[in-house]
Design an enzyme around this catalytic site. Structure first.
Site, mmCIF file in Angstrom:
data_model
loop_
_atom_site.group_PDB
_atom_site.id
_atom_site.type_symbol
_atom_site.label_atom_id
_atom_site.label_comp_id
_atom_site.label_asym_id
_atom_site.label_seq_id
_atom_site.Cartn_x
_atom_site.Cartn_y
_atom_site.Cartn_z
ATOM 1 N N PHE A 199 -16.660 17.752 -28.497
ATOM 2 C CA PHE A 199 -18.106 17.816 -28.264
ATOM 3 C C PHE A 199 -18.437 18.751 -27.107
ATOM 4 O O PHE A 199 -19.346 19.583 -27.200
ATOM 5 C CB PHE A 199 -18.635 16.409 -27.984
ATOM 6 C CG PHE A 199 -20.077 16.352 -27.585
ATOM 7 C CD1 PHE A 199 -21.072 16.220 -28.541
ATOM 8 C CD2 PHE A 199 -20.452 16.395 -26.241
ATOM 9 C CE1 PHE A 199 -22.415 16.155 -28.172
ATOM 10 C CE2 PHE A 199 -21.787 16.334 -25.859
ATOM 11 C CZ PHE A 199 -22.765 16.216 -26.831
ATOM 12 N N ASP A 200 -17.723 18.631 -26.000
ATOM 13 C CA ASP A 200 -17.970 19.462 -24.817
ATOM 14 C C ASP A 200 -17.845 20.944 -25.149
ATOM 15 O O ASP A 200 -18.721 21.758 -24.833
ATOM 16 C CB ASP A 200 -16.955 19.144 -23.710
ATOM 17 C CG ASP A 200 -17.054 17.731 -23.209
ATOM 18 O OD1 ASP A 200 -17.047 16.806 -24.033
ATOM 19 O OD2 ASP A 200 -17.116 17.549 -21.984
#
Length: 409
Positions: A202-203
């Site tokens: 996600f990051d």
């Protein structure tokens, strides 16, 4: 009072006197009954003493099966600024996506429950978002000035991962996976619908999308101490991350990810990556280098033997290849940094030599090959070395950030 910055590439400064919290900092947790309460109390004490505006701490409990949920609820009852959110499914990305999408705060942040990152970096992380200078802010363990305590295995994996991102996606940020990040809510509203990953990638996906959309990412060097009790499955996470990289490459190439639309809505100065142009020029240089290598190898094979001819031919073409790519592929001109580029190019040459020499050694260990088979194996090994060379030249030797730093010294 809202300050409007005249420069059109800057955002408006955030009004700290509004009706909603300025900062919502999320602590995503899964089975963290031991660390959760000390983390939240320490974070609350730090924010109470150093952050002058309204804030909220959101504990995002994603499918814990121990006592984490009860502890989160107790903290929420005891501390008015703490909120507990319970999610039925695991995934750090899923937790951040859910909480950030529903938050009414102006700045959204998160940190890991182990508090590996020194909390003194929190104010420098948030400040450029409040002022409108930047759109996202990340803690970096790899930036100059960071102080990191962790084992060599994690250090190696982290650096390799960020090198892959630079080579495959032309990223410019230095540390994708440090659990210490913040984003302006007005920017998050536009980006989050296009972030698909629900776990550790996600990051990275958020940062790559932000950078491709022309947003400004501020990096804060952090003091970071590795948590020896970390339960992250490194192998599984690495495989998932590589799959995520491949998915983004396909998404950008196909146009499925609406970068142009996001850049038009949000962009400041969009980075010009020129990946296709660089690939074409690199390929031309590579073809010429490979032909020169094969000619030199064939001429020296009888006199120096297979390994000796391979070493000399590869060394000579490596110097010419680095010089050609420096000017023709990556557009670096002038003498500044030329010696360093050649030195680092020789390191890349050493890795290529390991691939080709290792292939030759394995071939001769398995059979007594004819010249045609020997050359075929060398061509395949050189193709693998070429891919590695492009990733290293683009992501390390001639990376734009390093060229900028060198020109300003």
């Amino acid at each position: 009072m809202t300050l409007t910055v005249p420069n059109p590439t800057d955002r408006e400064a955030i009004d700290p006197d509004g009706d909603h919290p300025v900062l919502d900092i999320v602590v995503p947790v899964f089975n963290e009954e031991r660390d959760l309460a000390p983390c939240v109390r320490r974070l609350y004490a730090h924010l109470s003493g150093s952050f002058p505006y309204r804030f909220r701490i959101t504990v995002a409990n994603n499918a814990s099966t121990d006592g984490t949920a009860g502890i989160a609820d107790e903290l929420a009852r005891a501390i008015p600024e703490v909120v507990a959110v319970h999610l039925p499914e695991k995934g750090r990305g899923r937790a951040l996506h859910a909480v950030w999408s529903a938050s009414d705060a102006s700045v959204l942040a998160y940190l890991d429950v182990d508090l590996s990152t020194d909390l003194n970096a929190l104010t420098p992380l948030i400040a450029p978002l409040l002022s409108g200078h930047s759109d996202l802010a990340i803690g970096s363990r790899l930036a100059r000035g960071a102080r990191v305590v962790r084992g060599p295995k994690r250090e190696f994996i982290s650096r390799c991962y960020n090198l892959i991102l630079r080579g495959a996606l032309a990223t410019r940020f230095s540390d994708a996976q440090c659990g210490f990040k913040a984003i302006r809510a007005d920017v998050a509203t536009k980006l989050l619908p296009h972030v698909a990953d629900t776990a550790w990638f996600f990051d990275t996906e958020l940062l790559v999308l932000a950078e491709r959309s022309g947003l400004r990412i501020h990096e804060v060097p952090v003091d970071w101490v590795d948590d020896p009790d970390s339960r992250v499955d490194i192998v599984a996470t690495a495989v998932a991350d590589l799959k995520g990289v491949a998915r983004l490459v396909r998404g950008f190439a196909s146009g499925r990810i609406p970068v142009a639309e996001l850049r038009e809505q949000l962009g400041r100065d969009a980075p010009k990556t020129g990946l296709l142009r660089q690939l074409v020029r690199f390929s031309v240089v590579g073809v010429v280098s490979t032909l020169a290598y094969l000619v030199l190898y064939s001429l020296m094979r009888d006199g120096l033997g297979a390994q000796g001819a391979n070493f000399v031919a590869l060394g000579l073409t490596a110097v010419g290849n680095t010089a050609a790519n420096r000017r023709f592929t990556f557009g670096v001109r002038g003498r500044t940094g030329a010696a360093r580029h050649q030195f680092e190019g020789l390191i890349v040459f050493g890795l290529g030599l390991g691939l080709t020499s290792g292939s030759l050694a394995l071939l001769h260990a398995l059979t007594s090959p004819g010249r045609a088979l020997e050359l075929a194996v060398l061509v395949l090994a050189n193709l693998a070395a070429t891919v590695l060379r492009f990733l290293l030249l683009r992501g390390w030797v001639f990376h734009p950030r390093r060229q900028t730093e060198m020109s300003t010294r």
